[in-house]
Design a protein around this motif. Structure first.
Motif, PDB file in Angstrom:
ATOM      1  N   PRO A  96       0.526  -1.598  -0.534  1.00 32.60           N
ATOM      2  CA  PRO A  96      -0.196   0.203   0.020  1.00 32.60           C
ATOM      3  C   PRO A  96       0.610   1.333  -0.066  1.00 32.60           C
ATOM      4  O   PRO A  96       1.930   1.255   0.372  1.00 32.60           O
ATOM      5  N   THR A  97      -0.026   2.400  -0.787  1.00 31.34           N
ATOM      6  CA  THR A  97       0.997   4.036  -0.105  1.00 31.34           C
ATOM      7  C   THR A  97       1.504   3.385   1.123  1.00 31.34           C
ATOM      8  O   THR A  97       0.436   3.489   2.103  1.00 31.34           O
ATOM      9  N   ASP A  98       2.703   4.672   1.672  1.00 29.30           N
ATOM     10  CA  ASP A  98       2.632   5.039   3.158  1.00 29.30           C
ATOM     11  C   ASP A  98       1.921   5.354   3.699  1.00 29.30           C
ATOM     12  O   ASP A  98       1.123   6.722   3.354  1.00 29.30           O
ATOM     13  N   ALA A  99       1.646   4.872   4.960  1.00 31.75           N
ATOM     14  CA  ALA A  99       0.686   5.612   5.480  1.00 31.75           C
ATOM     15  C   ALA A  99       0.991   6.570   6.187  1.00 31.75           C
ATOM     16  O   ALA A  99      -0.474   7.984   6.856  1.00 31.75           O
ATOM     17  N   ASP A 100       2.325   6.761   6.400  1.00 30.54           N
ATOM     18  CA  ASP A 100       2.336   8.258   7.373  1.00 30.54           C
ATOM     19  C   ASP A 100       2.794   9.454   6.574  1.00 30.54           C
ATOM     20  O   ASP A 100       3.486  10.269   6.780  1.00 30.54           O
ATOM     21  N   ILE A 101       2.749   9.484   5.163  1.00 34.30           N
ATOM     22  CA  ILE A 101       2.916  10.261   4.441  1.00 34.30           C
ATOM     23  C   ILE A 101       1.374  11.581   4.399  1.00 34.30           C
ATOM     24  O   ILE A 101       0.584  10.814   4.858  1.00 34.30           O
ATOM     25  N   PRO A 102       1.356  12.513   4.254  1.00 33.63           N
ATOM     26  CA  PRO A 102       0.199  13.582   4.137  1.00 33.63           C
ATOM     27  C   PRO A 102      -0.856  12.730   3.423  1.00 33.63           C
ATOM     28  O   PRO A 102      -0.502  12.309   1.833  1.00 33.63           O
ATOM     29  N   ARG A 103      -1.722  13.245   3.705  1.00 33.59           N
ATOM     30  CA  ARG A 103      -3.056  13.054   2.734  1.00 33.59           C
ATOM     31  C   ARG A 103      -2.751  12.892   1.404  1.00 33.59           C
ATOM     32  O   ARG A 103      -3.634  12.633   0.045  1.00 33.59           O
ATOM     33  N   GLU A 104      -2.496  14.408   1.104  1.00 34.68           N
ATOM     34  CA  GLU A 104      -3.036  14.933   0.061  1.00 34.68           C
ATOM     35  C   GLU A 104      -1.857  14.225  -1.215  1.00 34.68           C
ATOM     36  O   GLU A 104      -1.771  14.106  -2.412  1.00 34.68           O
ATOM     37  N   HIS A 105      -0.349  14.473  -0.386  1.00 35.61           N
ATOM     38  CA  HIS A 105       0.864  13.542  -1.194  1.00 35.61           C
ATOM     39  C   HIS A 105      -0.132  11.909  -1.265  1.00 35.61           C
ATOM     40  O   HIS A 105       0.567  11.122  -2.328  1.00 35.61           O
ATOM     41  N   ARG A 106      -1.006  11.102  -0.866  1.00 35.30           N
ATOM     42  CA  ARG A 106      -0.958  10.265  -1.233  1.00 35.30           C
ATOM     43  C   ARG A 106      -2.445   9.673  -1.925  1.00 35.30           C
ATOM     44  O   ARG A 106      -1.943   9.258  -2.716  1.00 35.30           O
ATOM     45  N   SER A 107      -2.701  10.681  -1.857  1.00 34.93           N
ATOM     46  CA  SER A 107      -3.778  10.613  -2.897  1.00 34.93           C
ATOM     47  C   SER A 107      -3.199  11.223  -4.333  1.00 34.93           C
ATOM     48  O   SER A 107      -3.411  10.369  -5.679  1.00 34.93           O
ATOM     49  N   LEU A 108      -2.062  12.177  -4.060  1.00 36.73           N
ATOM     50  CA  LEU A 108      -1.184  12.428  -6.056  1.00 36.73           C
ATOM     51  C   LEU A 108      -0.779  11.270  -5.831  1.00 36.73           C
ATOM     52  O   LEU A 108      -0.486  10.431  -7.517  1.00 36.73           O
ATOM     53  N   LEU A 109      -0.147   9.766  -5.441  1.00 32.50           N
ATOM     54  CA  LEU A 109       0.836   8.579  -5.648  1.00 32.50           C
ATOM     55  C   LEU A 109      -0.591   7.562  -6.034  1.00 32.50           C
ATOM     56  O   LEU A 109      -0.480   6.679  -6.547  1.00 32.50           O
ATOM     57  N   ASP A 110      -1.786   8.078  -5.590  1.00 30.26           N
ATOM     58  CA  ASP A 110      -2.655   6.605  -6.022  1.00 30.26           C
ATOM     59  C   ASP A 110      -2.585   7.201  -7.607  1.00 30.26           C
ATOM     60  O   ASP A 110      -3.167   6.311  -8.183  1.00 30.26           O
ATOM     61  N   GLU A 111      -2.552   8.691  -7.818  1.00 29.61           N
ATOM     62  CA  GLU A 111      -3.683   8.852  -9.126  1.00 29.61           C
ATOM     63  C   GLU A 111      -2.415   8.761  -9.670  1.00 29.61           C
ATOM     64  O   GLU A 111      -2.378   7.812 -10.836  1.00 29.61           O
ATOM     65  N   LEU A 112      -1.009   8.524  -9.678  1.00 28.27           N
ATOM     66  CA  LEU A 112       0.007   8.948 -10.529  1.00 28.27           C
ATOM     67  C   LEU A 112      -0.257   6.705 -10.627  1.00 28.27           C
ATOM     68  O   LEU A 112       0.115   6.204 -12.069  1.00 28.27           O
ATOM     69  N   ASP A 113      -0.289   6.257  -9.795  1.00 26.67           N
ATOM     70  CA  ASP A 113      -1.199   4.548 -10.197  1.00 26.67           C
ATOM     71  C   ASP A 113      -1.532   4.121 -11.223  1.00 26.67           C
ATOM     72  O   ASP A 113      -1.829   3.371 -11.718  1.00 26.67           O
ATOM     73  N   ARG A 114      -2.734   4.988 -10.865  1.00 26.52           N
ATOM     74  CA  ARG A 114      -3.688   4.817 -11.753  1.00 26.52           C
ATOM     75  C   ARG A 114      -3.612   4.988 -13.248  1.00 26.52           C
ATOM     76  O   ARG A 114      -3.529   4.531 -13.665  1.00 26.52           O
ATOM     77  N   LYS A 115      -2.852   6.428 -13.433  1.00 29.31           N
ATOM     78  CA  LYS A 115      -2.294   6.324 -14.343  1.00 29.31           C
ATOM     79  C   LYS A 115      -1.639   5.551 -15.072  1.00 29.31           C
ATOM     80  O   LYS A 115      -1.455   4.822 -16.597  1.00 29.31           O
ATOM     81  N   LEU A 116      -0.715   4.352 -14.187  1.00 33.11           N
ATOM     82  CA  LEU A 116       0.355   3.693 -14.677  1.00 33.11           C
ATOM     83  C   LEU A 116       0.015   2.105 -15.298  1.00 33.11           C
ATOM     84  O   LEU A 116       0.656   2.069 -16.136  1.00 33.11           O
ATOM     85  N   GLU A 117      -1.054   2.268 -14.638  1.00 32.28           N
ATOM     86  CA  GLU A 117      -1.783   0.999 -14.620  1.00 32.28           C
ATOM     87  C   GLU A 117      -2.789   1.517 -16.196  1.00 32.28           C
ATOM     88  O   GLU A 117      -3.324   0.014 -17.230  1.00 32.28           O
ATOM     89  N   GLN A 118      -2.742   2.162 -16.458  1.00 29.14           N
ATOM     90  CA  GLN A 118      -3.530   2.451 -17.780  1.00 29.14           C
ATOM     91  C   GLN A 118      -3.135   1.443 -19.163  1.00 29.14           C
ATOM     92  O   GLN A 118      -1.606   2.108 -19.287  1.00 29.14           O
TER      93      GLN A 118
END
Length: 58
Positions: A36-58
């Motif tokens: 999973p995305t690191d839980a200790d990073i700020p929520r806004e950074h976590r959502s950005l990383l999640d968005e990047l992961d979604r784009k990479l999976e496309q």
């Protein structure tokens, strides 16, 4: 299973460090291990990383 010696442990550690030294390898390992995305990073950074992961999976 037999134990491995110090030289083998060092060689394995060096190899793992080489594997994770590139962004592509880190991403592949993260996906392979379903980390999973690191839980200790700020929520806004976590959502950005999640968005990047979604784009990479496309």
């Amino acid at each position: 299973m037999e134990e491995i010696g110090k030289a083998q442990q060092k060689a394995m550690a060096r190899l793992i460090r080489q594997w994770i030294s590139s962004e592509a390898s880190r991403r592949q390992l993260r996906q392979l291990l379903d980390l999973p995305t690191d839980a200790d990073i700020p929520r806004e950074h976590r959502s950005l990383l999640d968005e990047l992961d979604r784009k990479l999976e496309q």
